[in-house]
Design a protein around this motif. Structure first.
Motif, PDB file in Angstrom:
ATOM      1  N   UNK A  47       0.813  -1.210   0.000  1.00 56.90           N
ATOM      2  CA  UNK A  47       0.000   0.000   0.000  1.00 56.90           C
ATOM      3  C   UNK A  47       0.849   1.264   0.000  1.00 56.90           C
ATOM      4  N   UNK A  48       2.031   1.206   0.611  1.00 61.46           N
ATOM      5  CA  UNK A  48       2.848   2.413   0.738  1.00 61.46           C
ATOM      6  C   UNK A  48       3.950   2.496  -0.314  1.00 61.46           C
ATOM      7  N   UNK A  49       4.022   1.536  -1.226  1.00 67.21           N
ATOM      8  CA  UNK A  49       5.093   1.531  -2.202  1.00 67.21           C
ATOM      9  C   UNK A  49       4.929   2.657  -3.215  1.00 67.21           C
ATOM     10  N   UNK A  50       6.023   3.360  -3.471  1.00 61.79           N
ATOM     11  CA  UNK A  50       6.030   4.313  -4.569  1.00 61.79           C
ATOM     12  C   UNK A  50       6.065   3.542  -5.878  1.00 61.79           C
ATOM     13  N   UNK A  51       5.709   4.185  -6.957  1.00 56.44           N
ATOM     14  CA  UNK A  51       5.684   3.508  -8.257  1.00 56.44           C
ATOM     15  C   UNK A  51       7.052   3.497  -8.923  1.00 56.44           C
ATOM     16  N   UNK A  52       7.993   4.286  -8.439  1.00 57.69           N
ATOM     17  CA  UNK A  52       9.365   4.282  -8.952  1.00 57.69           C
ATOM     18  C   UNK A  52      10.294   4.041  -7.773  1.00 57.69           C
ATOM     19  N   UNK A  53      10.993   2.892  -7.778  1.00 63.62           N
ATOM     20  CA  UNK A  53      11.891   2.537  -6.695  1.00 63.62           C
ATOM     21  C   UNK A  53      13.187   1.981  -7.273  1.00 63.62           C
TER      22      UNK A  53
END
Length: 590
Positions: A277-283
């Motif tokens: 849920x907290x993941x950014x879309x660019x990692x």
């Protein structure tokens, strides 16, 4: 040899601890020694009292060098976690711990250093409390002082126990070296260093650079500073390479066993610490010593599709972590579930894919992959990191899913039955046609299908599949059967039009018999047996070369009505050559 990494906050005594244990200086750069600050990876080793060699990868503790730290712990199964007694738990202690937890590192030793500067109990309790919530919960702990020697003997005992608890590597495993150093040595050329977690390396061996596919050769091999001819996992190794310039390699590159690995830029993963849920879309994905920019597409509550900026040699079961360097959030651990995932083109495809991945792991992945593809080469399945399910059907290098085999067998029986109904004179179905109809790549897979109980009664003969014993023979008109019997006695005495009428054979029946391979039409109204051309060549080979049509007619015991179109057919098929004077000669014996 066993390999262990250090971890912990900057200036908590990691490098000092290694100097005491090994007598070696892990800090390689003059600036590191001048500043008393580890900037890049360092390496040291020692032989334990029991005879086991243990090598250490010393990682930097400053937050500016977290990427270097992650490159050091990527292929290491255990950690020496260092906390200073006079400072206790610090920010980089937490960041290192979260990275180790995300990667699933579960073996290690907690060392509370600088015990001469403060009572170590407070730092020890604090560290144990933090570790208790992670994969490193319950690891042994030692208090230590490099100044007074406190805890040195106890540290040696615990290191011996740690080394003995580490799993033995697979000596026959495929080599995948994540390079952590790349440099040039005058007079030697390109040198790289890495941890060898599985398999073995030998001088003269050929490897492949994963990023470029370039072939390189191990010119020289060293382990723990000693020149060796062979290095077996687990080991710290330095390779002098032939066939590649130092500028063509970098940290994060891989050296691989040729033809044993698949490189991929798209993987499906399971998130190991509930962070979707907290993941950014660019990692950034960190695995081994590599750090690759990544686009993240959540699939379900604990699964995601990762699109990597560059392909990596990955296998099912690999552990990695996702990190946002800018936000300094808790890294997310991932386990690779599929290295060749299907495209997500339709609406709802992501949710459907998440359901497919429920229950997936490295133990069940082989069955899921085989079910999806139907058939796979065993070498490709192994390169993906999966093993064949127990019910898989195999022949040579091919594997066929059990359900796919039964489906193919049923379709094959249906195809042959339909062909018999629609073309009763047809001698089965050519194998090539059947392979295309079933979507099978190789003839060997057809053999697996024919072993199915559902394929009972299907036989293969002369490149064709038959439903039972040559059923086409049972549907031949009596006139065709009689004609074939006559031709068996006199192969080149083709019946005349009047004789064909007496046998009650019309053009349609004769054409059908020719299509079914029961007769060979060599000219208008001239029908012989299918093997007539080969038989004619054998008889004509006894004549002087070149021979005339009259000589051929006599040798074949036939008429001019038959021999003229027969000679034309032989020339067309490449058996004979017609010369300008009207004579003929055999072009090549058949």
């Amino acid at each position: 040899m066993k390999v262990v990494a250090t971890a912990g906050h900057v200036d908590h005594g990691k490098s000092t601890l290694l100097r005491t244990l090994t007598g070696l200086e892990p800090d390689r750069w003059a600036e590191e020694r001048r500043r008393g600050l580890t900037i890049d990876l360092g390496f040291a080793w020692t032989e334990l009292p029991g005879g086991e060699t243990i090598a250490f990868v010393d990682v930097p503790g400053h937050q500016r060098f977290v990427r270097n730290m992650l490159a050091g712990i990527g292929e290491v199964p255990a950690v020496l976690f260092v906390v200073a007694a006079d400072e206790g738990w610090m920010p980089q202690s937490e960041e290192h711990l979260q990275a180790l937890h995300a990667l699933g590192v579960a073996r290690g030793l907690l060392v509370v250093t600088r015990a001469d500067l403060a009572d170590p109990e407070w730092a020890l309790l604090q560290a144990r409390r933090r570790l208790s919530e992670t994969s490193l919960a319950g690891i042994p702990a030692v208090t230590f002082s490099a100044t007074t020697g406190l805890g040195e003997s106890e540290l040696g005992v615990e290191l011996e126990a740690l080394a003995g608890s580490l799993p033995d590597p697979n000596p026959a495993g495929d080599v995948r070296l994540w390079l952590d150093r790349v440099f040039s040595v005058r007079g030697a050329g390109t040198v790289v260093t890495a941890t060898l977690p599985a398999g073995e390396l030998t001088v003269g061996e050929e490897l492949v650079v994963g990023r470029t596919g370039r072939r390189v050769v191990v010119r020289d091999l060293r382990s723990l500073g000693e020149q060796v001819r062979r290095a077996r996992a687990t080991a710290r190794v330095a390779l002098n390479l032939r066939g590649v310039h130092v500028d063509e390699l970098e940290r994060g590159d891989t050296l691989l066993t040729p033809r044993a690995w698949l490189t991929t830029d798209s993987i499906d993963v399971r998130l190991t610490n509930h962070c979707s849920a907290e993941l950014a879309r660019e990692l950034t994905t960190h695995i081994g010593s590599a750090a690759v920019r990544t686009r993240v597409r959540p699939l379900g509550t604990d699964t995601a599709r990762l699109s990597l900026d560059r392909p990596l040699p990955l296998r099912i079961g690999d552990r990695a972590l996702l990190r946002d360097a800018g936000r300094h959030h808790v890294p997310c651990g991932v386990t690779v579930l599929d290295v060749c995932p299907p495209p997500l083109r339709r609406r709802g495809a992501a949710a459907a894919r998440a359901r497919e991945l429920d229950g997936h792991d490295e133990h069940t992945a082989g069955g899921a992959l085989l079910a999806r593809h139907g058939a796979l080469r065993a070498t490709r399945l192994r390169a993906m990191g999966a093993t064949a399910p127990p019910d898989a059907c195999g022949t040579g290098d091919w594997l066929l899913d059990a359900r796919a085999r039964e489906h193919c067998a049923a379709r094959l029986a249906e195809l042959l039955g339909r062909r018999r109904r629609e073309q009763p004179l047809s001698e089965g179905v050519p194998e090539r046609e059947a392979l295309h109809a079933l979507g099978l790549e190789d003839r060997a897979l057809l053999d697996l299908v024919l072993r199915s109980p559902r394929a009972a009664g299907i036989t293969s003969r002369d490149g064709k599949l038959l439903l039972g014993e040559s059923r086409a023979e049972q549907h031949l008109p009596e006139g065709i059967t009689a004609l074939r019997a006559r031709l068996h006695e006199h192969p080149f005495r083709a019946p005349t039009a009047e004789e064909l009428r007496e046998l009650e054979l019309d053009r349609e029946q004769l054409g059908a018999a020719a299509t079914a391979g029961k007769l060979l039409g060599v000219g208008e109204g001239v029908y012989l047996l299918p093997e007539a051309l080969q038989l004619a060549v054998r008889r004509l080979a006894e004549l002087p070369s070149p021979f005339t049509p009259a000589q051929a007619r006599e040798a074949l015991d036939t008429t001019r009505r038959v021999v003229v179109p027969l000679l034309e057919r032989l020339a067309k098929e490449g058996y004979t050559l017609r010369l300008p004077d009207g004579t003929h000669r055999l072009r090549r014996p058949r």
